[in-house]
Design an enzyme around this catalytic site. Structure first.
Site, mmCIF file in Angstrom:
data_model
loop_
_atom_site.group_PDB
_atom_site.id
_atom_site.type_symbol
_atom_site.label_atom_id
_atom_site.label_comp_id
_atom_site.label_asym_id
_atom_site.label_seq_id
_atom_site.Cartn_x
_atom_site.Cartn_y
_atom_site.Cartn_z
ATOM 1 N N ARG A 45 -62.793 130.175 0.467
ATOM 2 C CA ARG A 45 -63.746 130.926 1.616
ATOM 3 C C ARG A 45 -64.217 132.247 0.614
ATOM 4 N NH1 ARG A 45 -62.899 131.630 7.245
ATOM 5 N NH2 ARG A 45 -61.014 130.017 7.196
ATOM 6 N N ASP A 87 -66.571 128.124 4.596
ATOM 7 C CA ASP A 87 -65.441 127.720 5.483
ATOM 8 C C ASP A 87 -65.381 126.314 5.553
ATOM 9 O OD1 ASP A 87 -63.841 127.193 7.632
ATOM 10 O OD2 ASP A 87 -64.693 128.604 9.014
ATOM 11 N N LYS A 141 -48.068 117.864 -0.731
ATOM 12 C CA LYS A 141 -47.098 117.940 0.105
ATOM 13 C C LYS A 141 -46.856 119.323 1.037
ATOM 14 C CE LYS A 141 -43.668 120.137 -0.456
ATOM 15 N NZ LYS A 141 -42.977 121.461 -1.167
ATOM 16 N N HIS A 171 -44.738 117.146 -6.909
ATOM 17 C CA HIS A 171 -45.145 117.481 -8.371
ATOM 18 C C HIS A 171 -43.841 117.169 -9.201
ATOM 19 C CE1 HIS A 171 -42.932 121.125 -7.225
ATOM 20 N NE2 HIS A 171 -42.726 121.441 -8.472
ATOM 21 N N LYS A 175 -42.487 115.429 -13.273
ATOM 22 C CA LYS A 175 -41.847 116.047 -14.375
ATOM 23 C C LYS A 175 -41.106 114.834 -15.309
ATOM 24 C CE LYS A 175 -40.208 119.580 -11.369
ATOM 25 N NZ LYS A 175 -40.158 120.909 -11.827
ATOM 26 N N GLU A 209 -32.539 127.890 -6.536
ATOM 27 C CA GLU A 209 -33.647 128.642 -6.982
ATOM 28 C C GLU A 209 -33.200 130.137 -6.886
ATOM 29 O OE1 GLU A 209 -37.974 127.538 -6.060
ATOM 30 O OE2 GLU A 209 -37.026 126.759 -4.281
ATOM 31 N N ASP A 228 -39.559 121.623 3.464
ATOM 32 C CA ASP A 228 -40.342 122.083 2.293
ATOM 33 C C ASP A 228 -39.658 121.288 0.941
ATOM 34 O OD1 ASP A 228 -41.814 123.837 0.666
ATOM 35 O OD2 ASP A 228 -40.024 125.043 0.113
ATOM 36 N N HIS A 233 -39.209 116.431 -2.411
ATOM 37 C CA HIS A 233 -38.610 116.374 -3.910
ATOM 38 C C HIS A 233 -37.199 115.709 -3.927
ATOM 39 C CE1 HIS A 233 -41.761 118.911 -4.172
ATOM 40 N NE2 HIS A 233 -41.371 120.198 -4.192
#
Ligand code: BG6
Length: 479
Positions: A45, A87, A141, A171, A175, A209, A228, A233
């Site tokens: 945008r 947009d 995702k 992702h 790895k 984390e 999430d 994962h």
């Protein structure tokens, strides 16, 4: 067919694109892995010229690449960069893209946007004739918020692209250590005969984390840790640990086996959530970076019951894993940055040593803070007076073993594979749906039981009930 090629990135000035997608493309270019004539067209945008866009990308690449950045290789990379503003929910930008990419083979459309836009973008691409027979689409995702919304997104994607040209990115699958899990299990004779309920007591998967949600609050608050991280994962890691040997390394053979695991997960619903799951949310506290605010203070004092921590006991109802719990735990603002899979073997059936010396073997596959695989085996200590044993790690430190190799960003391999058209490291639609089906049950169970988040102080290992979860079954979390 023309020699000119392109990759189009939607959401090109967003956090994910700047931190991951562009730095990965920079490295791929630097090492000569991108098609020579390929331009990279960023769509977003924000108003930008090609030059101001390239400056923004340069800043991001410098920050991500650190010592591996060089002006010379960026100058080469920058020649590929183009920009188109607009947009994406409106037709206008698509006409501009068509104009800019006239006579160009479009290899990949990469969606670095919120999932809310995947469907509408795919529809506009189709209506504007931008999808060529070889064009692929990569989407990040989470795909949807639950099974129903993921199906809506998939329905609009499938009108524009066939399944084999849709790359669903997780992702974690990019790895190295995660890919190595397949090699470890199926290229070594050592583990497979023991890889079942007869020899393995339980498995733990931790994604811990130290960071909080900070500026991602508006996204995170409508997802939470279960959607999430667990839905994607962690379930991918669980599948790779638990799946049967695939017939071969074809994308579909591996994905067939992963789907079977997801379908064997015992449902956790209203009757089980209180026993098998823990939800938590961090309050202010201290981490390695000093005093940090609580989750709701980060949102300006808003009242939210979104979980920033989940622990759960999963059970895989099949012959291989009957009776072996898989404990999963993830959270923000925990004491350390640790991502690991621990495979805890059973004790020997009869010990000739003193009871306290009998520590069962443990295989630790660590992704963070560094990549390593360690097998803890019992050894005799070099004492004269007594026979004492001690667990010693047979340690394969992958960072050391491949010291000269740069540690790649997971996205490098994923983008490289998507450009080549390989779907091996991407998630198939039925995997996503099977994962949502299991996750939705848990969410419904939480609602039915009114299970709100338990508080935990930032810098600790989550609510105390997370310890009770494993201890009820006689195990402890391994840090
Ligand atoms: C992302 C989540 O998919 O994975 C983030 O949205 C999380 O909330 C991240 O921080 C963890 O990835 P990694 O590679 O840093 O372990």
């Amino acid at each position: 067919m023309t020699d000119k090629k392109a990759m189009v990135i939607f959401g090109a000035t967003g956090d994910l694109a700047l931190k991951m997608t562009f730095p990965s493309l920079y490295f791929l270019d630097k090492e000569g892995h991108l098609p020579p004539e390929m331009v990279i067209l960023g769509v977003a945008r924000a108003q930008n010229t090609d030059a101001s866009f390239a400056e923004e990308i340069q800043k991001a690449v410098k920050q991500a690449a650190k010592a591996d950045y060089s002006d010379e290789s960026f100058a080469h990379f920058a020649q590929r960069l183009r920009y188109c503003d607009g947009d994406v929910t409106q037709p206008a930008p698509y006409a501009k893209i068509a104009e800019q990419l006239k006579d160009t083979e479009i290899l990949l459309f990469y969606m670095s946007t919120s999932p809310d836009f995947f469907g509408v973008i795919a529809q506009h691409l189709r209506e504007n004739g931008l999808i060529q027979p070889q064009s692929r689409i990569a989407i990040e995702k989470p795909i949807g918020h639950d099974l129903a919304s993921s199906r809506l997104i998939e329905a609009s994607l499938s009108q524009a692209f066939p399944e084999e040209r849709i790359h669903r990115v997780d992702h974690y699958l990019g790895k190295d250590t995660v890919q190595n899990l397949i090699a470890l299990r199926f290229a070594n004779m050592l583990f497979e005969p023991l890889w079942n309920k007869d020899s393995i007591e339980h498995v733990q998967i931790t994604v811990a984390e130290t960071v909080g949600v900070e500026r991602r609050w508006s996204y995170y608050d409508s997802y939470g840790a279960l959607r999430d991280v667990v839905q994607n994962h962690m379930l991918q890691l669980l599948c790779l640990v638990a799946m049967e040997p695939p017939a071969n390394l074809d994308a579909d053979s591996v994905r067939d086996e992963k789907v079977k695991v997801l379908k064997s997960l015992r449902p956790i619903g209203a009757a089980e959530v209180e026993r098998e799951t823990v939800r938590g949310q961090y309050r202010k506290g201290y981490t390695e970076s000093g005093a940090v605010p609580g989750y709701s203070e980060e949102a300006g004092g808003g009242n939210s019951d979104t979980e920033t921590f989940v622990a759960l006991a999963a059970h895989i109802d099949n012959w291989r894993w009957a009776g072996v719990p898989f404990f999963l735990r993830t959270g923000k603002r925990l004491p350390t940055r640790t991502t690991q899979i621990v495979v805890q073997f059973k004790p020997v059936p009869h010990s000739i040593f003193h009871q306290s010396e009998n520590v069962p073997n443990r295989l630790i596959i660590r992704l963070q803070p560094q990549e390593e695989i360690a097998l803890e085996i019992m050894n005799k200590t070099p004492e004269l007076e007594a026979v004492r044993l001690k667990p010693v790690a047979l340690d394969l430190n992958l960072t050391d073993a491949f010291r000269t190799a740069r540690r790649r960003i997971a996205y490098e391999r994923l983008i490289f594979d998507a450009l080549k058209g390989s779907t091996f490291l991407f998630v198939r639609r039925d995997e996503v749906e099977a994962a949502w089906r299991w996750i939705d049950r848990i969410v419904d169970g939480w609602k039915a039981r009114d299970m709100s988040c338990l508080p935990y102080t930032a810098g600790t290992w989550g609510p105390s009930s997370a310890f009770a979860l494993t201890e009820r079954q006689g195990y402890s979390w391994i840090e």
